[in-house]
Design an enzyme around this catalytic site. Structure first.
Site, PDB file in Angstrom:
ATOM      1  N   GLY A 219       0.825  -1.198   0.000  1.00 15.02           N
ATOM      2  CA  GLY A 219       0.000   0.000   0.000  1.00 15.02           C
ATOM      3  C   GLY A 219       0.860   1.249   0.000  1.00 15.02           C
ATOM      4  O   GLY A 219       2.085   1.181   0.188  1.00 15.02           O
ATOM      5  N   GLY A 221       2.147   5.293   1.036  1.00 10.28           N
ATOM      6  CA  GLY A 221       2.260   6.241   2.132  1.00 10.28           C
ATOM      7  C   GLY A 221       3.020   5.746   3.352  1.00 10.28           C
ATOM      8  O   GLY A 221       3.681   4.713   3.354  1.00 10.28           O
ATOM      9  N   CYS A 246       5.359  -5.508   2.069  1.00 15.47           N
ATOM     10  CA  CYS A 246       5.603  -4.076   1.875  1.00 15.47           C
ATOM     11  C   CYS A 246       4.977  -3.246   3.012  1.00 15.47           C
ATOM     12  O   CYS A 246       5.471  -3.290   4.125  1.00 15.47           O
ATOM     13  CB  CYS A 246       5.106  -3.646   0.507  1.00 15.47           C
ATOM     14  SG  CYS A 246       5.810  -2.068  -0.043  1.00 15.47           S
ATOM     15  N   TYR A 291       9.517   3.893   2.803  1.00 17.34           N
ATOM     16  CA  TYR A 291       9.746   3.778   4.236  1.00 17.34           C
ATOM     17  C   TYR A 291      10.371   2.421   4.537  1.00 17.34           C
ATOM     18  O   TYR A 291      10.293   1.494   3.731  1.00 17.34           O
ATOM     19  CB  TYR A 291       8.436   3.936   5.007  1.00 17.34           C
ATOM     20  CG  TYR A 291       7.879   5.335   4.941  1.00 17.34           C
ATOM     21  CD1 TYR A 291       8.108   6.246   5.962  1.00 17.34           C
ATOM     22  CD2 TYR A 291       7.140   5.761   3.831  1.00 17.34           C
ATOM     23  CE1 TYR A 291       7.612   7.543   5.897  1.00 17.34           C
ATOM     24  CE2 TYR A 291       6.653   7.057   3.746  1.00 17.34           C
ATOM     25  CZ  TYR A 291       6.894   7.937   4.788  1.00 17.34           C
ATOM     26  OH  TYR A 291       6.413   9.217   4.709  1.00 17.34           O
ATOM     27  N   HIS A 331       8.322  -7.352  -3.024  1.00 12.87           N
ATOM     28  CA  HIS A 331       7.092  -7.878  -3.618  1.00 12.87           C
ATOM     29  C   HIS A 331       7.309  -9.277  -4.193  1.00 12.87           C
ATOM     30  O   HIS A 331       7.796  -9.414  -5.315  1.00 12.87           O
ATOM     31  CB  HIS A 331       6.596  -6.940  -4.723  1.00 12.87           C
ATOM     32  CG  HIS A 331       6.017  -5.665  -4.217  1.00 12.87           C
ATOM     33  ND1 HIS A 331       4.662  -5.493  -4.005  1.00 12.87           N
ATOM     34  CD2 HIS A 331       6.604  -4.506  -3.841  1.00 12.87           C
ATOM     35  CE1 HIS A 331       4.449  -4.273  -3.534  1.00 12.87           C
ATOM     36  NE2 HIS A 331       5.606  -3.663  -3.428  1.00 12.87           N
ATOM     37  N   GLU A 333       5.047 -11.193  -5.297  1.00 11.79           N
ATOM     38  CA  GLU A 333       4.153 -11.378  -6.444  1.00 11.79           C
ATOM     39  C   GLU A 333       4.766 -10.780  -7.713  1.00 11.79           C
ATOM     40  O   GLU A 333       4.362 -11.117  -8.826  1.00 11.79           O
ATOM     41  CB  GLU A 333       2.782 -10.761  -6.167  1.00 11.79           C
ATOM     42  CG  GLU A 333       2.667  -9.279  -6.356  1.00 11.79           C
ATOM     43  CD  GLU A 333       3.281  -8.454  -5.249  1.00 11.79           C
ATOM     44  OE1 GLU A 333       3.285  -7.217  -5.353  1.00 11.79           O
ATOM     45  OE2 GLU A 333       3.765  -9.033  -4.252  1.00 11.79           O
TER      46      GLU A 333
END
Length: 376
Positions: A219, A221, A246, A291, A331, A333
């Site tokens: 996701g 932010g 993540c 981050y 990731h 995937e």
């Protein structure tokens, strides 16, 4: 039509406009992928960002519905060296220009993306405004200063209601913080009965779905902007097996008492080397995050570092020392990217099986009735 990209430090890039005719403000970042621009555009993790592609030729194979990683793109702007207006690919359905126009996203081409990338690497990601038309630099500076960076990206990209992808295997609750379609594909390919839930789903609501495991998605932010997810995880850690990816990895770390911090310019691309500490093996991974989990904050928690980034030694994987839960920053995937790490989904399923085997045996009905009779 002319387009301008103005950074908060005053640096101005002037090029050719494509996509939507408008102005937009966002965090300017760069991605080093050679292919996969459509997956980058449709990755919800880029919500609120102006994405620069370091590969110089973008749009040459067009856009096709099957390669989307979300229903729609969430980027705020697109920056390329050269934009190919006429794609050459039998799968292409339309062009990048048309996609950006449909969703109101401005683009700029014909600028020195190498210079822009070097600036972001040296000074870090920064706020910028991408505008088409004839607005002056002074007008753009005023708009840039008056427009804040969005902070509600997870709410913008998460599903608004529960939905399911039925299967005959383990029931997995996928908590959608801005999930890529690749995660759902990997789970359904393994026969899982997947229930996708919004980011604000509570622990009790997840329990009522009777899951065998919980998948935490990627996701956009700052993870500290999603405190309700941290609270939900604190209630469920140790009760149900968890696998985080993540942003899900960062939220899990916060729930376990660790801390997260902002990277200078982030990791975005399909060729990041990650070392698995248990085996010493290096995996080439797909990444997209700004981050990271702070290494010093792991001490005093029940977490163990399992993977590190071979470039900057940041944490890329964690597992709980006591409970069935593990996470990765990259990731598995991998859409786009290498498939080195898809085995982690198999590891998740095996962890669920192991957890079930270790659960206390439920007494048979007759034994339970006899036990109740004896107590009376």
């Amino acid at each position: 039509m002319q387009a301008k990209l103005l950074l908060e430090d005053g640096t101005l890039f002037t090029g050719t406009a494509f996509g939507a005719d408008r102005e937009t403000v966002g965090e300017v970042v760069f991605n080093t992928g050679i292919t996969g621009y459509q997956e980058v555009l449709s990755d919800p993790s880029y919500c609120g960002q102006i994405v620069t592609m370091t590969y110089p030729l973008i749009g040459n194979y067009g856009i096709t519905r099957d390669d989307f990683e979300a229903i729609r793109p969430y980027v705020h702007g697109f920056v390329v060296r050269r934009h190919e207006e006429i794609p050459s690919n039998w799968r292409a359905e339309y062009s990048v220009d048309r996609l950006l126009k449909e969703y109101g996203i401005p683009g700029i081409s014909g600028i020195d993306t190498r210079m822009l990338t070097r600036k972001l690497r040296h000074f870090g990601t920064m706020k910028g405004i991408l505008a088409t038309g004839s607005k002056s630099v002074e007008e753009l500076q005023e708009m840039l200063g008056a427009t804040p960076i969005v902070r509600d990206q997870v709410a913008r990209t998460s599903t608004k209601q529960l939905f399911s992808s039925p299967g005959n295997g383990e029931r997995i609750v996928l908590v959608d913080f801005g999930a890529k379609s690749g995660i759902l594909r990997e789970l359904t390919q393994r026969g899982c009965d997947v229930v996708v839930v919004p980011h604000h789903t509570t622990a009790d609501e997840i329990r009522r779905l009777r899951p065998d495991g919980i998948q935490l998605s990627n996701g956009p932010g700052d993870p500290k902007d999603v405190p309700h997810a941290v609270k939900m995880l604190q209630e469920l850690i140790g009760e149900i097996p968890i696998f985080g990816i993540c942003l899900g990895h960062q939220l899990f770390a916060l729930a376990c008492g660790a801390d997260t911090g902002r990277l200078k310019f982030g990791h975005r691309g399909g060729n990041h080397p990650v070392k698995e500490l248990a085996t010493g093996r290096c995996y080439i991974t797909s990444q997209n995050h700004g981050y990271t989990v702070v290494e010093d904050s792991i001490a005093g928690t029940e977490l163990e570092v399992t993977h590190i980034n071979n470039n900057d030694k940041t944490i890329e994987g964690l597992k709980h020392k006591k409970y069935p839960a593990f996470t990765v920053q990259y990731h598995p995937e991998a859409a786009p990217g290498p498939h080195d790490s898809s085995y982690l989904f198999d590891q998740f399923i095996e962890m669920i099986h192991e957890h079930k085997r270790n659960l206390p045996k439920v007494p048979r009905q007759a034994e339970l009735a006899a036990q109740l009779k004896g107590e009376q």
